[in-house]
Motif scaffolding. Structure first.
Motif, PDB file in Angstrom:
ATOM      1  N   LEU A  14       1.815   5.288   4.881  1.00  0.00           N
ATOM      2  CA  LEU A  14       2.830   4.240   4.987  1.00  0.00           C
ATOM      3  C   LEU A  14       2.928   3.372   3.735  1.00  0.00           C
ATOM      4  CD1 LEU A  14       4.986   2.653   6.525  1.00  0.00           C
ATOM      5  CD2 LEU A  14       3.129   1.336   7.582  1.00  0.00           C
ATOM      6  N   ASP A  15       1.837   2.836   3.261  1.00  0.00           N
ATOM      7  CA  ASP A  15       1.900   1.925   2.108  1.00  0.00           C
ATOM      8  C   ASP A  15       2.409   2.630   0.860  1.00  0.00           C
ATOM      9  OD1 ASP A  15       1.000  -0.154   3.702  1.00  0.00           O
ATOM     10  OD2 ASP A  15      -1.087   0.060   3.070  1.00  0.00           O
ATOM     11  N   ASP A  16       1.859   3.810   0.567  1.00  0.00           N
ATOM     12  CA  ASP A  16       2.302   4.558  -0.615  1.00  0.00           C
ATOM     13  C   ASP A  16       3.768   4.946  -0.505  1.00  0.00           C
ATOM     14  OD1 ASP A  16      -0.123   4.464  -1.903  1.00  0.00           O
ATOM     15  OD2 ASP A  16      -0.684   6.529  -1.443  1.00  0.00           O
ATOM     16  N   LEU A  17       4.169   5.415   0.671  1.00  0.00           N
ATOM     17  CA  LEU A  17       5.552   5.841   0.840  1.00  0.00           C
ATOM     18  C   LEU A  17       6.501   4.652   0.735  1.00  0.00           C
ATOM     19  CD1 LEU A  17       7.497   8.148   1.285  1.00  0.00           C
ATOM     20  CD2 LEU A  17       7.198   7.844   3.754  1.00  0.00           C
ATOM     21  N   SER A  18       6.125   3.532   1.282  1.00  0.00           N
ATOM     22  CA  SER A  18       6.958   2.325   1.172  1.00  0.00           C
ATOM     23  C   SER A  18       7.155   1.933  -0.288  1.00  0.00           C
ATOM     24  CB  SER A  18       6.334   1.158   1.942  1.00  0.00           C
ATOM     25  OG  SER A  18       6.351   1.416   3.319  1.00  0.00           O
TER      26      SER A  18
END
Length: 179
Positions: A14-18
């Motif tokens: 989630l964090d990387d993709l965001s």
């Protein structure tokens, strides 16, 4: 290209993709139709990941992240519209971060996803489209054994202009012949 890895999308991303999606939003939207605003709103990317996980479990679509040797997210590769009965096919899509363009990442991403498609996923055919003006994407597809089989005129609208699309296909037998 050594050092690149293709990994299935998970909730842990989630964090990387965001960061990836927000940092590259303007770049992507200059080339493909924009995602809906809800995608970028609070919880939007998290919901998209949950949907991707469900679709993979249901054999409807598969989303992968492309990471470099240091683990940095440099691209996304998707196999969507999986059709098993009679077709054993899927549609290919990919996005490479603006800062990572021109380094062969797209070519390697497509090569890696074809290994997945024709290997453990058991697909026999992968289709892709590219805007006629996107010569780099057409070259990526051709380098990976895709053959153009069609040209649709005025196929999609982007920024008020209609664009033609070239249609490509790659078959499992072609993949085995290339290796």
């Amino acid at each position: 290209m050594p050092g690149l890895s293709l990994l299935a999308l998970t909730p842990d991303d989630l964090d990387d993709l965001s960061r990836f999606e927000h940092a590259n939003r303007a770049f992507f939207e200059a080339h493909v139709n924009a995602r809906p605003p809800a995608y970028y709103a609070e919880g939007g990317i998290q919901a998209a990941i949950a949907q991707a996980v469900r679709e993979a479990a249901e054999d409807q679509a598969y989303q992968f992240l492309l990471r470099d040797a240091t683990g940095v997210l440099v691209g996304r590769v998707n196999l969507t519209r999986v059709r098993r009965t009679h077709f054993h096919s899927a549609e290919l899509g990919y996005r490479i971060a603006h800062a990572a363009n021109g380094r062969g990442h797209a070519t390697e991403a497509v090569r890696l996803v074809l290994q997945q498609a024709f290997g453990c996923l058991g697909l026999r055919r992968v289709e892709a489209t590219a805007a006629i003006s996107n010569t780099a994407s057409c070259a990526v597809l051709r380098r990976n054994g895709f053959v153009q089989f069609g040209h649709s005129r005025r196929s999609f609208e982007l920024a008020g202009r209609w664009h033609d699309l070239l249609h490509f296909e790659c078959h499992a037998l072609q993949e085995k012949e290339r290796v």
